[in-house]
Write a protein that holds these residues in place. Structure first.
Motif, PDB file in Angstrom:
ATOM      1  N   MET A  39       0.851  -1.159   0.000  1.00  0.00           N
ATOM      2  CA  MET A  39       0.000   0.000   0.000  1.00  0.00           C
ATOM      3  C   MET A  39       0.898   1.222   0.000  1.00  0.00           C
ATOM      4  O   MET A  39       1.839   1.290   0.781  1.00  0.00           O
ATOM      5  CB  MET A  39      -0.880  -0.024   1.243  1.00  0.00           C
ATOM      6  CG  MET A  39      -1.842   1.105   1.298  1.00  0.00           C
ATOM      7  SD  MET A  39      -2.971   1.030   2.704  1.00  0.00           S
ATOM      8  CE  MET A  39      -3.592  -0.606   2.644  1.00  0.00           C
ATOM      9  N   ASP A  40       0.603   2.158  -0.879  1.00  0.00           N
ATOM     10  CA  ASP A  40       1.392   3.385  -0.923  1.00  0.00           C
ATOM     11  C   ASP A  40       1.073   4.218   0.310  1.00  0.00           C
ATOM     12  O   ASP A  40      -0.091   4.490   0.608  1.00  0.00           O
ATOM     13  CB  ASP A  40       1.090   4.174  -2.203  1.00  0.00           C
ATOM     14  CG  ASP A  40       2.121   5.253  -2.476  1.00  0.00           C
ATOM     15  OD1 ASP A  40       2.608   5.869  -1.512  1.00  0.00           O
ATOM     16  OD2 ASP A  40       2.418   5.477  -3.643  1.00  0.00           O
ATOM     17  N   ALA A  41       2.097   4.585   1.033  1.00  0.00           N
ATOM     18  CA  ALA A  41       1.898   5.349   2.265  1.00  0.00           C
ATOM     19  C   ALA A  41       1.373   6.751   2.005  1.00  0.00           C
ATOM     20  O   ALA A  41       0.795   7.369   2.893  1.00  0.00           O
ATOM     21  CB  ALA A  41       3.206   5.418   3.053  1.00  0.00           C
ATOM     22  N   ASN A  42       1.540   7.265   0.794  1.00  0.00           N
ATOM     23  CA  ASN A  42       1.146   8.639   0.493  1.00  0.00           C
ATOM     24  C   ASN A  42       0.081   8.714  -0.598  1.00  0.00           C
ATOM     25  O   ASN A  42       0.174   9.508  -1.517  1.00  0.00           O
ATOM     26  CB  ASN A  42       2.378   9.447   0.076  1.00  0.00           C
ATOM     27  CG  ASN A  42       3.377   9.550   1.199  1.00  0.00           C
ATOM     28  OD1 ASN A  42       3.023   9.898   2.306  1.00  0.00           O
ATOM     29  ND2 ASN A  42       4.609   9.212   0.930  1.00  0.00           N
ATOM     30  N   MET A  43      -0.948   7.901  -0.492  1.00  0.00           N
ATOM     31  CA  MET A  43      -2.019   7.927  -1.490  1.00  0.00           C
ATOM     32  C   MET A  43      -2.864   9.179  -1.318  1.00  0.00           C
ATOM     33  O   MET A  43      -3.022   9.678  -0.197  1.00  0.00           O
ATOM     34  CB  MET A  43      -2.922   6.697  -1.331  1.00  0.00           C
ATOM     35  CG  MET A  43      -2.222   5.396  -1.587  1.00  0.00           C
ATOM     36  SD  MET A  43      -3.322   3.973  -1.502  1.00  0.00           S
ATOM     37  CE  MET A  43      -3.924   4.044   0.176  1.00  0.00           C
TER      38      MET A  43
ATOM     39  N   ALA B  91       3.902  -1.402   3.423  1.00  0.00           N
ATOM     40  CA  ALA B  91       4.063   0.004   3.049  1.00  0.00           C
ATOM     41  C   ALA B  91       5.026   0.100   1.880  1.00  0.00           C
ATOM     42  O   ALA B  91       6.081  -0.529   1.879  1.00  0.00           O
ATOM     43  CB  ALA B  91       4.600   0.812   4.225  1.00  0.00           C
ATOM     44  N   MET B  92       4.653   0.885   0.894  1.00  0.00           N
ATOM     45  CA  MET B  92       5.557   1.175  -0.222  1.00  0.00           C
ATOM     46  C   MET B  92       5.606   2.689  -0.348  1.00  0.00           C
ATOM     47  O   MET B  92       4.573   3.342  -0.484  1.00  0.00           O
ATOM     48  CB  MET B  92       5.049   0.554  -1.512  1.00  0.00           C
ATOM     49  CG  MET B  92       5.973   0.780  -2.686  1.00  0.00           C
ATOM     50  SD  MET B  92       5.382   0.031  -4.197  1.00  0.00           S
ATOM     51  CE  MET B  92       5.963  -1.629  -3.968  1.00  0.00           C
ATOM     52  N   THR B  93       6.802   3.234  -0.265  1.00  0.00           N
ATOM     53  CA  THR B  93       6.933   4.682  -0.275  1.00  0.00           C
ATOM     54  C   THR B  93       8.332   5.104  -0.717  1.00  0.00           C
ATOM     55  O   THR B  93       9.280   4.328  -0.602  1.00  0.00           O
ATOM     56  CB  THR B  93       6.628   5.276   1.117  1.00  0.00           C
ATOM     57  OG1 THR B  93       6.747   6.691   1.072  1.00  0.00           O
ATOM     58  CG2 THR B  93       7.532   4.710   2.181  1.00  0.00           C
ATOM     59  N   ALA B  94       8.422   6.311  -1.215  1.00  0.00           N
ATOM     60  CA  ALA B  94       9.719   6.868  -1.584  1.00  0.00           C
ATOM     61  C   ALA B  94      10.440   7.425  -0.359  1.00  0.00           C
ATOM     62  O   ALA B  94      11.627   7.727  -0.425  1.00  0.00           O
ATOM     63  CB  ALA B  94       9.541   7.962  -2.635  1.00  0.00           C
ATOM     64  N   SER B  95       9.746   7.553   0.743  1.00  0.00           N
ATOM     65  CA  SER B  95      10.357   8.036   1.985  1.00  0.00           C
ATOM     66  C   SER B  95      11.157   6.894   2.601  1.00  0.00           C
ATOM     67  O   SER B  95      10.620   5.820   2.823  1.00  0.00           O
ATOM     68  CB  SER B  95       9.277   8.483   2.964  1.00  0.00           C
ATOM     69  OG  SER B  95       8.502   9.508   2.401  1.00  0.00           O
TER      70      SER B  95
ATOM     71  N   GLY C 105      -6.317  11.342  -1.059  1.00  0.00           N
ATOM     72  CA  GLY C 105      -7.617  11.042  -0.454  1.00  0.00           C
ATOM     73  C   GLY C 105      -7.456  10.449   0.927  1.00  0.00           C
ATOM     74  O   GLY C 105      -7.753  11.060   1.932  1.00  0.00           O
ATOM     75  N   LYS C 106      -6.989   9.215   0.981  1.00  0.00           N
ATOM     76  CA  LYS C 106      -6.725   8.546   2.256  1.00  0.00           C
ATOM     77  C   LYS C 106      -5.358   7.898   2.127  1.00  0.00           C
ATOM     78  O   LYS C 106      -5.159   7.018   1.302  1.00  0.00           O
ATOM     79  CB  LYS C 106      -7.781   7.484   2.532  1.00  0.00           C
ATOM     80  CG  LYS C 106      -7.568   6.760   3.850  1.00  0.00           C
ATOM     81  CD  LYS C 106      -8.574   5.656   4.049  1.00  0.00           C
ATOM     82  CE  LYS C 106      -9.944   6.279   4.252  1.00  0.00           C
ATOM     83  NZ  LYS C 106     -10.953   5.312   4.641  1.00  0.00           N
ATOM     84  N   ASP C 107      -4.427   8.331   2.956  1.00  0.00           N
ATOM     85  CA  ASP C 107      -3.091   7.765   2.830  1.00  0.00           C
ATOM     86  C   ASP C 107      -3.057   6.340   3.378  1.00  0.00           C
ATOM     87  O   ASP C 107      -3.962   5.895   4.070  1.00  0.00           O
ATOM     88  CB  ASP C 107      -2.045   8.654   3.504  1.00  0.00           C
ATOM     89  CG  ASP C 107      -2.214   8.763   5.001  1.00  0.00           C
ATOM     90  OD1 ASP C 107      -2.401   7.727   5.664  1.00  0.00           O
ATOM     91  OD2 ASP C 107      -2.137   9.886   5.522  1.00  0.00           O
ATOM     92  N   GLY C 108      -2.017   5.627   3.015  1.00  0.00           N
ATOM     93  CA  GLY C 108      -1.886   4.234   3.403  1.00  0.00           C
ATOM     94  C   GLY C 108      -1.784   4.020   4.893  1.00  0.00           C
ATOM     95  O   GLY C 108      -2.208   2.988   5.413  1.00  0.00           O
ATOM     96  N   LEU C 109      -1.244   4.990   5.605  1.00  0.00           N
ATOM     97  CA  LEU C 109      -1.130   4.867   7.056  1.00  0.00           C
ATOM     98  C   LEU C 109      -2.515   4.873   7.700  1.00  0.00           C
ATOM     99  O   LEU C 109      -2.813   4.054   8.578  1.00  0.00           O
ATOM    100  CB  LEU C 109      -0.258   5.982   7.618  1.00  0.00           C
ATOM    101  CG  LEU C 109       1.161   6.056   7.057  1.00  0.00           C
ATOM    102  CD1 LEU C 109       1.890   7.268   7.614  1.00  0.00           C
ATOM    103  CD2 LEU C 109       1.929   4.790   7.300  1.00  0.00           C
ATOM    104  N   THR C 110      -3.368   5.775   7.235  1.00  0.00           N
ATOM    105  CA  THR C 110      -4.744   5.830   7.745  1.00  0.00           C
ATOM    106  C   THR C 110      -5.492   4.556   7.371  1.00  0.00           C
ATOM    107  O   THR C 110      -6.198   3.975   8.203  1.00  0.00           O
ATOM    108  CB  THR C 110      -5.472   7.060   7.171  1.00  0.00           C
ATOM    109  OG1 THR C 110      -4.765   8.234   7.576  1.00  0.00           O
ATOM    110  CG2 THR C 110      -6.906   7.138   7.649  1.00  0.00           C
ATOM    111  N   ALA C 111      -5.331   4.119   6.139  1.00  0.00           N
ATOM    112  CA  ALA C 111      -6.008   2.900   5.694  1.00  0.00           C
ATOM    113  C   ALA C 111      -5.559   1.697   6.521  1.00  0.00           C
ATOM    114  O   ALA C 111      -6.385   0.862   6.910  1.00  0.00           O
ATOM    115  CB  ALA C 111      -5.741   2.671   4.214  1.00  0.00           C
ATOM    116  N   ALA C 112      -4.274   1.601   6.822  1.00  0.00           N
ATOM    117  CA  ALA C 112      -3.767   0.491   7.634  1.00  0.00           C
ATOM    118  C   ALA C 112      -4.375   0.515   9.032  1.00  0.00           C
ATOM    119  O   ALA C 112      -4.789  -0.525   9.553  1.00  0.00           O
ATOM    120  CB  ALA C 112      -2.243   0.541   7.707  1.00  0.00           C
ATOM    121  N   ARG C 113      -4.429   1.695   9.651  1.00  0.00           N
ATOM    122  CA  ARG C 113      -5.049   1.808  10.987  1.00  0.00           C
ATOM    123  C   ARG C 113      -6.501   1.349  10.937  1.00  0.00           C
ATOM    124  O   ARG C 113      -6.975   0.639  11.836  1.00  0.00           O
ATOM    125  CB  ARG C 113      -4.975   3.244  11.497  1.00  0.00           C
ATOM    126  CG  ARG C 113      -3.644   3.627  12.098  1.00  0.00           C
ATOM    127  CD  ARG C 113      -3.715   4.953  12.844  1.00  0.00           C
ATOM    128  NE  ARG C 113      -4.115   6.049  11.991  1.00  0.00           N
ATOM    129  CZ  ARG C 113      -3.288   6.804  11.273  1.00  0.00           C
ATOM    130  NH1 ARG C 113      -1.993   6.560  11.312  1.00  0.00           N
ATOM    131  NH2 ARG C 113      -3.724   7.794  10.534  1.00  0.00           N
TER     132      ARG C 113
END
Length: 82
Positions: free
Chosen positions: A1-5, A32-36, A7-15
């Motif tokens: 899941m992209d952490a920076n999607m 998590a998949m992210t460039a960070s 609308g709803k970021d991946g962190l929120t979706a995971a929670r």
């Protein structure tokens, strides 16, 4: 899941997935998949319930290994919940 999607970021979706009232919500792998690539990004992903972290650009070997590792952890979690 992209952490920076958017609308709803991946962190929120995971929670939200981890908070679901279903038996598999705690064990389903969420990666998590992210460039960070900073440690605080990894820590944030873990705190939100993500079971793995894949920085972009990713290594193909890592792309295949991380889901395998996460599926093994999920299977062990399901076994301990029985």
């Amino acid at each position: 899941m992209d952490a920076n999607m958017p609308g709803k970021d991946g962190l929120t979706a995971a929670r939200e997935i981890r908070a679901l009232d279903r038996p598999d919500a705690a064990a389903v792998p969420i990666l998590a998949m992210t460039a960070s690539i900073f440690q605080e990004d990894r820590d944030r992903a873990a705190a939100c319930g993500m079971s793995g972290f894949l920085p972009k650009p990713f290594d193909v070997v890592q792309l295949y290994q991380l889901p395998r590792d996460s599926l093994g952890k999920a299977a062990r979690t399901r076994e301990t919940q029985k």
